[in-house]
Design an enzyme around this catalytic site. Structure first.
Site, PDB file in Angstrom:
ATOM      1  N   HIS A 134      40.690  39.167  39.803  1.00 38.77           N
ATOM      2  CA  HIS A 134      39.384  39.477  40.391  1.00 38.77           C
ATOM      3  C   HIS A 134      39.370  39.353  41.920  1.00 38.77           C
ATOM      4  CE1 HIS A 134      37.615  40.308  36.575  1.00 38.77           C
ATOM      5  NE2 HIS A 134      38.251  39.255  36.097  1.00 38.77           N
ATOM      6  N   TYR A 178      33.295  34.671  42.575  1.00 42.36           N
ATOM      7  CA  TYR A 178      34.455  34.006  41.954  1.00 42.36           C
ATOM      8  C   TYR A 178      35.753  34.633  42.479  1.00 42.36           C
ATOM      9  CZ  TYR A 178      38.069  33.618  38.356  1.00 42.36           C
ATOM     10  OH  TYR A 178      39.265  33.451  37.710  1.00 42.36           O
ATOM     11  N   ARG A 228      40.661  47.674  28.563  1.00 43.20           N
ATOM     12  CA  ARG A 228      40.953  47.084  29.885  1.00 43.20           C
ATOM     13  C   ARG A 228      42.115  46.091  29.794  1.00 43.20           C
ATOM     14  NH1 ARG A 228      39.614  42.355  32.631  1.00 43.20           N
ATOM     15  NH2 ARG A 228      39.773  42.638  34.895  1.00 43.20           N
TER      16      ARG A 228
END
Ligand code: 15L
Length: 270
Positions: free
Chosen positions: A111, A134, A173
């Site tokens: 991320h 995050y 994903r």
């Protein structure tokens, strides 16, 4: 070697312990006092919050390498991310300086790159594109590690973990981001043991056919993944074709992207 594992009762923590124990490392395992550490021979357990100075000092005493999994591990209110992923990480690195810790194995994340489009194939030096606070904390953590290497000679291995659930991939994903158990275990062992890595980012994913990462590029650990999510592809439940403009399909971060997202019509600039 004396190795501290933080977040040792979590998914990644639990999976990391057996290969390090079997390699003969003495483990100190920590987690919040609400978590069950279930120590076995070769592990000494310490319950508590690393954000408390007395716990941090006890955790770091005599340690050479820290495997740091403890963190807020998904998008949460910013003050919580700030406390667990910024302030406590800073305290950990400062503690590492005081205690002569040689290396921190840091749990970074895909991320930190989640606003790259799924058509992009990333290299280790591709620019960060955090997809949420995050993810942004993981960018900050990597840069903190790089800074402490240059300024203080403390090594950091930044493991850019994709999806580790200790399960087969659960959706399309994850065919790109999946990290299998055996690959995680060889990765953690290399991250602790490989000598002389300095600041070393590594993709924490398996050899997935649909990876968004260029796995042919050498990494400082010599990590070569052996598992591949594709072997589970046929068994996955069918997904509805995503709308072409759905940001959760357009960007690598998936749902982390759309947890907070302003539709075009409501933006001051379109
Ligand atoms: C992460 O960084 C999270 O910690 C984990 O819970 C998963 O959501 C993973 O990324 C992912 O992208 O699948």
């Amino acid at each position: 070697m004396k190795v501290l594992i933080t977040g040792a009762a979590g998914r990644l923590g639990r999976a990391s312990r057996p290969p390090l124990r079997q390699a003969g490392h003495a483990l100190r395992i920590t987690d919040l006092s609400t978590a069950s550490l279930d120590p076995v021979a070769g592990e000494d357990a310490l319950s508590g919050n690393l954000g408390e100075p007395a716990i941090l000092e006890r955790a770091l005493a005599g340690v050479e390498v820290v495997v740091h999994w403890a963190a807020t591990s998904n998008e949460q209110a910013f003050p919580l991310v700030l406390e667990n992923n910024h302030r406590v990480l800073y305290e950990l690195y400062e503690g590492a300086r005081r205690h002569g810790v040689r290396r921190i194995v840091y749990a970074s994340s895909n991320h930190a790159f989640g606003l790259h489009e799924t058509s992009t194939r990333l290299r280790l030096d591709s620019p960060y594109r955090a997809d949420c606070f995050y993810g942004l904390s993981k960018v900050w953590g990597e840069e903190l590690g790089r800074m402490y290497w240059t300024k203080h000679g403390i090594e950091t291995v930044a493991l850019r973990i994709g999806t580790f659930m200790n399960l087969p991939p659960r959706n399309v994903r994850e065919l790109s981001t999946w990290l299998g158990l055996e690959d995680l275990q060889q990765l953690v062992k290399l991250a602790v043991e490989k000598p002389g890595v300095g600041f070393a980012p590594v993709w924490g994913i398996s050899a997935n056919t649909r990876a968004w990462y260029d796995l042919s590029e050498p990494n400082a650990l010599g990590y070569v993944p052996r598992q591949n999510a594709e072997e589970f592809a046929a068994g996955l439940p069918k997904e509805d074709a995503a709308a072409a403009d759905d940001p959760a399909s357009r960007y690598q971060g998936g749902k982390f992207v759309t947890q907070s997202w302003t539709p075009a019509a409501q933006r001051p600039h379109r």
